[in-house]
Design an enzyme around this catalytic site. Structure first.
Site, PDB file in Angstrom:
ATOM      1  N   ASN A 109       0.920  -1.222   0.057  1.00  0.00           N
ATOM      2  CA  ASN A 109       0.013   0.226   0.102  1.00  0.00           C
ATOM      3  C   ASN A 109       0.728   1.264  -0.113  1.00  0.00           C
ATOM      4  O   ASN A 109       2.000   1.179   0.553  1.00  0.00           O
ATOM      5  CB  ASN A 109      -0.938  -0.116   1.318  1.00  0.00           C
ATOM      6  CG  ASN A 109      -1.759   1.351   1.559  1.00  0.00           C
ATOM      7  OD1 ASN A 109      -2.376   1.651   0.485  1.00  0.00           O
ATOM      8  ND2 ASN A 109      -1.942   1.734   2.491  1.00  0.00           N
ATOM      9  N   HIS A 111       0.783   5.351   1.306  1.00  0.00           N
ATOM     10  CA  HIS A 111       0.218   6.201   2.418  1.00  0.00           C
ATOM     11  C   HIS A 111       0.709   7.497   2.501  1.00  0.00           C
ATOM     12  O   HIS A 111       2.060   7.408   2.412  1.00  0.00           O
ATOM     13  CB  HIS A 111       0.257   5.478   3.869  1.00  0.00           C
ATOM     14  CG  HIS A 111      -0.757   6.112   4.638  1.00  0.00           C
ATOM     15  ND1 HIS A 111      -1.968   6.170   4.787  1.00  0.00           N
ATOM     16  CD2 HIS A 111      -0.344   7.106   5.789  1.00  0.00           C
ATOM     17  CE1 HIS A 111      -2.365   7.117   5.704  1.00  0.00           C
ATOM     18  NE2 HIS A 111      -1.286   7.526   6.192  1.00  0.00           N
TER      19      HIS A 111
HETATM   20  C1  GRF Z   1      -3.046   9.260  -2.674  1.00  0.00           C
HETATM   21  O1  GRF Z   1      -2.601  10.174  -1.855  1.00  0.00           O
HETATM   22  C2  GRF Z   1      -2.831   7.808  -1.927  1.00  0.00           C
HETATM   23  O2  GRF Z   1      -1.623   7.728  -0.882  1.00  0.00           O
HETATM   24  C3  GRF Z   1      -4.007   7.958  -0.815  1.00  0.00           C
HETATM   25  O3  GRF Z   1      -4.828   8.257  -2.034  1.00  0.00           O
HETATM   26  C4  GRF Z   1      -4.456   9.292  -2.997  1.00  0.00           C
HETATM   27  C5  GRF Z   1      -4.755   8.656  -4.225  1.00  0.00           C
HETATM   28  O4  GRF Z   1      -4.100   9.239  -5.313  1.00  0.00           O
HETATM   29  N1  GRF Z   1      -4.240   6.665  -0.421  1.00  0.00           N
HETATM   30  P1  GRF Z   1      -4.386   8.606  -6.838  1.00  0.00           P
HETATM   31  O5  GRF Z   1      -5.824   7.816  -6.882  1.00  0.00           O
HETATM   32  O6  GRF Z   1      -3.574   7.772  -7.131  1.00  0.00           O
HETATM   33  O7  GRF Z   1      -4.474   9.736  -7.681  1.00  0.00           O
END
Ligand code: GRF
Length: 206
Positions: A109, A111
């Site tokens: 994942n 984060h």
């Molecule tokens: C990112 O900040 C990720 O870390 C978080 O949600 C956002 C998703 O961005 N969990 P994307 O959909 O990849 O543009």
């Protein structure tokens, strides 16, 4: 005989991290690898269009993201895809124990904070960056980690950091951290795949 890494990406929204992965796979920056499927809990996710444009099958399991029906179909789709790696890229649902156990050590994942800071239940999206500002943190960043049952508690694979500026807002931090995530996503996946191959860059070298 060489075998390509099979990646499944789970998304919920824009899919810019997914796009970073698609680009890196297409350019060969992540070698010998195929994104075999993109799965979204949200049928409106822009990431599904990105997958479609790249010729990757997109799937939306039936039911609400927390229902048994949804989780069963998700597990079936994941098993059918036979992935070496499942990448959660902005996926906002919680994977159940059954899925985590079935793919133990193969789920990662991304984060948007320096875990263990600002992680756990309810700590996602812009809230993460609000917390960084509330706590007066001078540094923030993003974390690429393995997924275990405890939310955001899995082993850290890679972290990138950036300095919080005096005039940063939650929105400006979200933008700057997201740009960092795109690099981290590619390098994190490269690192995990290399480790899975025992440090070799390509399967045929192992
Ligand atoms: C990112 O900040 C990720 O870390 C978080 O949600 C956002 C998703 O961005 N969990 P994307 O959909 O990849 O543009």
């Amino acid at each position: 005989m060489s075998r390509r890494n099979r990646i499944v990406v789970l998304i919920s929204g824009n899919g810019t991290n997914l796009q970073a992965l698609i680009d890196a796979v297409c350019s060969g920056e992540i070698p010998d690898t195929e994104i075999v499927s993109v799965i979204s809990n949200n049928p409106e996710a822009l990431g599904l269009e990105r997958a479609d444009k790249a010729g990757i099958p997109g799937r939306v399991p039936k039911g609400q993201g927390d229902s048994e029906e949804y989780k069963e179909e998700l597990l079936r789709l994941l098993k059918d895809a036979n992935p070496d790696l499942i990448v959660l890229a902005g996926y906002i649902k919680i994977l159940g124990k059954e899925i985590i156990d079935a793919f133990s050590g193969r789920i990662v994942n991304i984060h948007p904070s320096l875990l263990p800071k600002h992680g756990g239940k309810g700590c996602y999206g812009v809230r993460v960056h609000q917390k960084v500002l509330e706590c007066g943190d001078k540094v923030t960043g993003a974390t690429f980690h393995y997924v275990v049952e405890g939310i955001d508690e899995g082993e850290i694979i890679l972290q990138y950091s950036l300095e919080v500026k005096e005039d940063d807002t939650a929105e400006s931090l979200a933008r700057r951290v997201l740009a960092l995530e795109h690099r981290l996503m590619v390098e994190g996946v490269q690192k995990v795949l290399a480790e899975k191959r025992g440090g070799c860059k390509k399967w045929e070298d192992c």
